[in-house]
Design a protein around this motif. Structure first.
Motif, PDB file in Angstrom:
ATOM      1  N   TYR A 204       0.777  -1.130   0.060  1.00  0.00           N
ATOM      2  CA  TYR A 204       0.016  -0.043   0.056  1.00  0.00           C
ATOM      3  C   TYR A 204       0.943   1.127   0.081  1.00  0.00           C
ATOM      4  O   TYR A 204       0.483   2.345  -0.434  1.00  0.00           O
ATOM      5  N   TYR A 210      -1.957   6.543  -0.694  1.00  0.00           N
ATOM      6  CA  TYR A 210      -1.055   6.429   0.473  1.00  0.00           C
ATOM      7  C   TYR A 210      -0.279   7.926   0.488  1.00  0.00           C
ATOM      8  O   TYR A 210      -0.162   8.591   1.569  1.00  0.00           O
ATOM      9  N   GLN A 400     -15.131   2.032   1.708  1.00  0.00           N
ATOM     10  CA  GLN A 400     -14.587   2.467   2.815  1.00  0.00           C
ATOM     11  C   GLN A 400     -15.639   2.718   4.001  1.00  0.00           C
ATOM     12  O   GLN A 400     -15.287   2.268   5.151  1.00  0.00           O
ATOM     13  N   TYR A 468      -4.846  -3.070  -3.956  1.00  0.00           N
ATOM     14  CA  TYR A 468      -5.159  -1.864  -3.427  1.00  0.00           C
ATOM     15  C   TYR A 468      -5.989  -1.176  -4.090  1.00  0.00           C
ATOM     16  O   TYR A 468      -6.203   0.057  -3.638  1.00  0.00           O
ATOM     17  N   SER A 474     -10.799  -2.142   1.056  1.00  0.00           N
ATOM     18  CA  SER A 474     -11.514  -1.431   1.940  1.00  0.00           C
ATOM     19  C   SER A 474     -11.703  -2.231   3.352  1.00  0.00           C
ATOM     20  O   SER A 474     -11.853  -1.926   4.392  1.00  0.00           O
ATOM     21  N   ARG A 477      -8.745  -3.507   5.024  1.00  0.00           N
ATOM     22  CA  ARG A 477      -8.212  -2.768   6.053  1.00  0.00           C
ATOM     23  C   ARG A 477      -8.940  -2.616   7.265  1.00  0.00           C
ATOM     24  O   ARG A 477      -8.297  -2.287   8.376  1.00  0.00           O
ATOM     25  N   PHE A 556      -2.569  -7.117   7.246  1.00  0.00           N
ATOM     26  CA  PHE A 556      -4.022  -7.127   7.955  1.00  0.00           C
ATOM     27  C   PHE A 556      -4.230  -7.916   8.993  1.00  0.00           C
ATOM     28  O   PHE A 556      -5.301  -7.811   9.404  1.00  0.00           O
ATOM     29  N   ALA A 559      -5.272  -5.726  12.201  1.00  0.00           N
ATOM     30  CA  ALA A 559      -6.749  -5.156  11.901  1.00  0.00           C
ATOM     31  C   ALA A 559      -7.598  -6.425  12.149  1.00  0.00           C
ATOM     32  O   ALA A 559      -8.707  -6.080  12.952  1.00  0.00           O
TER      33      ALA A 559
END
Length: 565
Positions: A204, A210, A400, A468, A474, A477, A556, A559
């Motif tokens: 990313y 980014y 998102q 990405y 999304s 993430r 990830f 997360a």
């Protein structure tokens, strides 16, 4: 309102009548679902009911000029959302949006740069100023949503504009960017070492999004991304077309504060480095990709006057649910974006970006899969959600928002399968599932692909960072295991060179252009095959004893663990 109702009635009748005008080929209705271990007969029958000609009908309608390119916040996008919700309802899919509806409200702000009133100039400390032609040499958006912006700010070359502690890399070391303009290179430092920015595969850190986010966090007033086709993986025309129309942002996004989020042509960067007394741009790019790079403030300022048309609006994600046999864990998501680029009011001739392949195809697949799940004689093991998301072309904004506000907690979602831009050119015998190898469900993916006679091909362009660039990212993430299902280059009755040529032709002549229109001779059997493939994968993920997880050490994984706490 009356005309919209009539339009939706017409659309519904077109889909219902699809078999009447469908091409009667063996692949359109026949199914072709192998007897995969763990799939009950009722689920197999439901997957086999997926109909290529129903997908065709959805794509045909969604890409009509009447829908005006489905730009977020426009009448055409509203009609598309209403159409998708209507099709969900007709199929028996239940609402999973806000307040018992199919619609999840996404608050957005649209910015359109007024080209003939916007001026950019590079002003070196000595020598003549360099005026930049908007559209031909520079494109930009003011992310703040102000009507006008004026600034005269120093330009700081920060290489790739990356701060990655895990790779011991910081392009911002020792520099203060507050009130300045960051000059950055698209992509990331080149490497063949899998332990350094994942070697040839893009992380990313290499994405343009980014670059904007990191510079904004550091107080920059603007960012100039140097475009080079081989590094970006697409030409300047793609950048120009994406910026020529409105660009939307989530309202209140703390990472969208730049007064000029801009790209410049490679030739402009060449002039800029020459004016600053540095080496030629490609030599500077090469040096910036090696350890020891230091940011440098150039003896050049960017002077700008930016005028924008701004409107705040609400677009919608369209979200439906097919109830599973048991609630709670192991829900499955299917996603596809329904938006496209809308209309370019300044373009000559055809100015509607119909988005038939991108992403009418993904929407057609999503709707037909939802129908198959809802009409099946056996309920899936757990809940299955279908989300047609908005504002993907604006930077994955709808997905998102969906990731920030999922219909069930992220920890309860086992897998998201995304469909985006599947060319209807034949029946694939290979698939591109970039990112699937990052999750512990991958052995099942491999086994099912083999049953479907689909070769799993490595990403032919790992530096493009395709993982990405679509909506599954999304959801990844926020920890949800996710990847997109796309065909590879190998098709029935053709070699890989033929399939590669089809893809290359589309990217060169139709991607993000008004010519991405529906064609009556398109072959949707491949779309149906990949829908059936995804149906089986989702069913198997839903019936696992425990949710799918990221492999240890994946970017990830943290997360996912955070969502599970």
């Amino acid at each position: 309102m009356q005309s919209r109702k009539m339009l939706l009635m017409l659309a519904t009748s077109l889909v219902a009548a699809a078999p009447l005008f469908a091409q009667q080929d063996a692949g359109s209705m026949a199914g072709g679902v192998p007897a995969v271990a763990g799939i009950p007969a009722a689920a197999r029958a439901a997957a086999e009911s997926i109909d290529a000609e129903k997908i065709r009908a959805h794509v045909r309608f969604l890409s009509l000029d009447l829908l005006e390119g489905r730009g977020p916040g426009t009448r055409g996008a509203e009609v598309a959302a209403e159409y998708i919700a209507t099709q969900f309802a007709l199929a028996g899919v239940k609402p999973a949006g806000d307040d018992g509806t199919f619609f999840q409200q996404v608050p957005l702000m649209a910015v359109h740069t007024i080209e003939d009133k916007t001026k950019f100039t590079l002003a070196p400390a000595s020598g003549a100023a360099i005026d930049l032609g908007y559209g031909t040499e520079i494109v930009a958006k003011d992310q703040t949503g102000q009507a006008t912006a004026d600034f005269d700010a120093p330009v700081v070359f920060v290489g790739y504009g990356i701060n990655a502690p895990e790779y011991h890399w910081n392009d911002y070391a020792g520099v203060d960017l507050k009130g300045k303009v960051a000059l950055v290179i698209v992509n990331e430092p080149p490497s063949n070492d899998e332990n350094f920015f994942k070697g040839k595969a893009l992380t990313y850190y290499g994405r343009w999004t980014y670059k904007y986010e990191e510079a904004a966090r550091r107080g920059a007033v603007g960012v100039l991304i140097i475009h080079r086709t081989d590094l970006a993986s697409y030409g300047w025309e793609v950048v120009r077309n994406s910026q020529a129309i409105e660009k939307s942002y989530l309202q209140g996004d703390p990472d969208a504060t730049l007064r000029a989020a801009a790209w410049i042509q490679h030739s402009v960067a060449e002039k800029l480095f020459k004016a600053a007394g540095l080496d030629p741009v490609d030599e500077e790019i090469a040096k910036a990709g090696k350890p020891g790079f230091k940011p440098v403030e150039l003896p050049v300022k960017l002077k700008a006057h930016v005028e924008s048309r701004v409107r705040k609006y609400v677009s919608t994600n369209v979200v439906g649910r097919v109830a599973g046999a048991a609630p709670g864990e192991n829900a499955v998501f299917y996603t596809a974006h329904y938006d496209h680029l809308g209309i370019d009011p300044d373009a000559k001739g055809d100015n509607i970006y119909n988005g038939a392949a991108d992403n009418g195809t993904g929407c057609g697949i999503l709707l037909e899969m939802a129908r198959a799940f809802a009409h099946g004689s056996e309920r899936p093991p757990h809940d299955v959600f279908f989300a047609a998301v908005t504002a993907e072309e604006q930077g994955l904004l709808g997905s998102q928002y969906l990731g920030m506000h999922p219909p069930v907690p992220a920890k309860q979602v086992s897998l998201d399968l995304n469909y985006d831009m599947l060319l209807p050119v034949g029946v694939p015998r290979s698939v591109d599932l970039g990112g699937a190898e990052r999750i512990d469900f991958y052995p099942t993916v491999q086994a099912v692909a083999k049953e479907f006679d689909l070769q799993l091909l490595p990403d032919p362009t790992p530096m493009a960072g395709h993982y990405y660039r679509s909506d599954h990212f999304s959801l990844a993430r926020v920890g949800i295991p996710a990847f997109s299902v796309d065909q590879g280059d190998l098709f029935e009755d053709h070699d890989e060179a033929w399939g590669h040529a089809q893809s290359e032709d589309y990217v060169a002549h139709h991607y993000h252009q008004p010519s991405d229109e529906y064609h009556a001779d398109w072959d949707f059997r491949g779309n149906a095959k990949l829908a059936r493939f995804g149906f089986v994968l989702g069913w198997l993920a839903s019936q696992q004893a425990k949710p799918v997880e990221w492999k240890a050490g994946d970017e990830f994984e943290a997360a996912r663990k955070k969502s599970e706490q």
